[in-house]
Design a protein around this motif. Structure first.
Motif, mmCIF file in Angstrom:
data_model
loop_
_atom_site.group_PDB
_atom_site.id
_atom_site.type_symbol
_atom_site.label_atom_id
_atom_site.label_comp_id
_atom_site.label_asym_id
_atom_site.label_seq_id
_atom_site.Cartn_x
_atom_site.Cartn_y
_atom_site.Cartn_z
ATOM 1 N N VAL A 256 3.146 61.064 30.367
ATOM 2 C CA VAL A 256 2.844 60.210 29.216
ATOM 3 C C VAL A 256 2.071 61.060 28.227
ATOM 4 O O VAL A 256 1.233 61.873 28.637
ATOM 5 N N ALA A 257 2.330 60.908 26.944
ATOM 6 C CA ALA A 257 1.641 61.730 25.951
ATOM 7 C C ALA A 257 0.182 61.305 25.795
ATOM 8 O O ALA A 257 -0.734 62.111 25.935
ATOM 9 N N VAL A 258 -0.040 60.031 25.476
ATOM 10 C CA VAL A 258 -1.388 59.518 25.204
ATOM 11 C C VAL A 258 -1.547 58.173 25.895
ATOM 12 O O VAL A 258 -0.645 57.332 25.858
ATOM 13 N N GLY A 306 -3.995 54.817 19.479
ATOM 14 C CA GLY A 306 -4.694 54.541 18.227
ATOM 15 C C GLY A 306 -5.602 53.333 18.265
ATOM 16 O O GLY A 306 -6.297 53.055 17.281
ATOM 17 N N LYS A 307 -5.629 52.607 19.381
ATOM 18 C CA LYS A 307 -6.459 51.407 19.468
ATOM 19 C C LYS A 307 -7.826 51.740 20.062
ATOM 20 O O LYS A 307 -7.935 52.540 20.977
ATOM 21 N N GLY A 308 -8.840 51.089 19.547
ATOM 22 C CA GLY A 308 -10.191 51.367 20.004
ATOM 23 C C GLY A 308 -10.576 50.627 21.259
ATOM 24 O O GLY A 308 -11.441 51.064 22.007
ATOM 25 N N ALA A 331 -6.193 52.571 28.212
ATOM 26 C CA ALA A 331 -6.936 52.921 26.993
ATOM 27 C C ALA A 331 -6.405 54.229 26.440
ATOM 28 O O ALA A 331 -5.936 55.096 27.191
ATOM 29 N N ASP A 332 -6.464 54.367 25.133
ATOM 30 C CA ASP A 332 -6.161 55.632 24.478
ATOM 31 C C ASP A 332 -7.254 56.629 24.861
ATOM 32 O O ASP A 332 -8.405 56.475 24.459
ATOM 33 N N ASN A 333 -6.895 57.626 25.645
ATOM 34 C CA ASN A 333 -7.895 58.561 26.168
ATOM 35 C C ASN A 333 -8.527 59.425 25.091
ATOM 36 O O ASN A 333 -9.621 59.968 25.282
ATOM 37 N N LEU A 334 -7.874 59.573 23.945
ATOM 38 C CA LEU A 334 -8.442 60.356 22.856
ATOM 39 C C LEU A 334 -9.355 59.511 21.966
ATOM 40 O O LEU A 334 -10.203 60.055 21.264
#
Length: 356
Positions: A256-258, A306-308, A331-334
């Motif tokens: 998975v990318a993100v 992109g979600k917080g 969750a978005d890991n970035l």
């Protein structure tokens, strides 16, 4: 400290994947800050990067680069943070460090806004640590459920995105996908993927990731555990203030990318139903309840980008384990796992300093 001026903020590691998100998030709250300074390694010095509509030249990291800075976000490898964080802190900078180096230091608070925001104000070394991205995906939901039902233990299996290994991880996954897509045929024989990709595609995960999962994230530690698995245990205990919390964790890298996903089995002191959990999670800070499986509505990494917030779904009451829930967290890991949590922690410090 006189607050007639706005505080100055630095992003250290501004050219990386997380650094680019940091720049965007700071641009969104640009009115809260004075100078925004971008700092990176000497090889990146002189590059000009965007912070919203501003174009800012990157400075090489040096003691002088921290002159006049009030708060600095560090996104550097552990060993580099170990060298430079004390340099910035010695100049009176409040450092928010994303590396693992200071997380378990008893004199360094490990902060997640949804669980222990008050800890940000107690920083004897002038340093605040940002937790691991896997841990931060868990904490908002765990903090809310713990406050209501008393968390006793949890077992976690993670499905972690390639971007957890930074730009190198993303580029490796994309390169593998492209090479496999160009192959005439990949059959069912063991080793077909390895045969197509060759040994050059084993890094940075230790094995091919495309069409595969790799049950190793982080370095090997004693008794077969990985550093990532121990971080989930130790950091969750510290942030939640539960030093005796029983934790088992298995961390797996997936193609998975993100977006990091996790399956959680959590046991509580008090009885908890799905309806109880939904009520608490729906009202929880930093949590988006995404749980309508009959209509194929549940958390998935492609919907987290992109979600917080952290997305929670597939909430079930355990059949064979009393006072226990099963659920799925994404969750978005970035974002929450790195950039956003650092931004939220900086905002806690900024408001504290402005009120002083």
């Amino acid at each position: 400290m006189s607050m007639a001026r706005k505080l100055n903020v630095a992003i250290v590691g501004a050219t990386g994947v997380v650094g680019s998100i940091m720049r965007r998030l700071i641009a969104e709250e640009r009115g809260n800050w004075g100078e925004v300074r971008l700092i990176a390694s000497a090889r990146s010095a002189g590059k000009v990067l965007s912070v919203g509509d501003e174009r800012i030249e990157v400075q090489a990291i040096s003691p002088e680069a921290f002159d006049g800075i009030d708060i600095a976000h560090f996104d550097l490898p552990d060993d580099v943070s170990a060298e430079w964080v004390p340099v910035a802190a010695a100049k009176g900078v409040v450092v928010i460090d994303k590396s693992a180096h200071y997380r378990m230091d008893p004199d360094v608070p490990l902060v997640c806004r949804e669980a222990n925001p008050e800890a940000a104000a107690v920083r004897p070394k002038g340093i605040i640590a940002n937790a691991n991205c896997t841990t931060l995906a868990l904490i908002p939901s765990l903090a809310a459920l713990n406050a209501e039902f008393g968390l006793v233990s949890m077992s976690v299996a993670s499905y972690q995105a390639a971007s957890g290994s930074g730009k190198e991880g993303l580029e490796a996954l994309y390169a593998q996908i492209q090479k496999l897509a160009g192959a005439d045929k990949i059959g069912t024989e063991l080793g077909d993927v390895r045969a197509v990709l060759g040994e050059d595609f084993n890094t940075p995960f230790g094995a091919p990731l495309a069409l595969n999962v790799v049950p190793k994230v982080g370095g090997w530690k004693e008794d077969g555990w990985t550093s990532e698995e121990l971080k989930v245990r130790n950091e969750s205990r510290k942030i939640l203030g539960l030093p005796d919390l029983k934790v088992a964790s298995t961390c797996v890298r997936v193609p998975v990318a993100v977006g990091h996903s996790q399956v959680v089995h959590a046991t509580f002191e008090r009885e908890v139903t799905v309806a109880d959990a939904h009520r608490v999670l729906a009202a929880a800070d930093g949590v988006d309840l995404v749980d309508d499986p009959a209509n194929m509505v549940f958390p998935m990494p492609i919907d987290s980008v992109g979600k917080g917030g952290t997305q929670i779904g597939r909430v079930r009451q355990s059949i064979d384990f009393p006072n226990s829930l099963e659920f799925f967290v994404v969750a978005d890991n970035l974002m929450k796992g790195a950039a956003l949590n650092s931004i939220e922690t900086a905002d806690l410090v900024r408001r504290e300093l402005e009120a002083a």
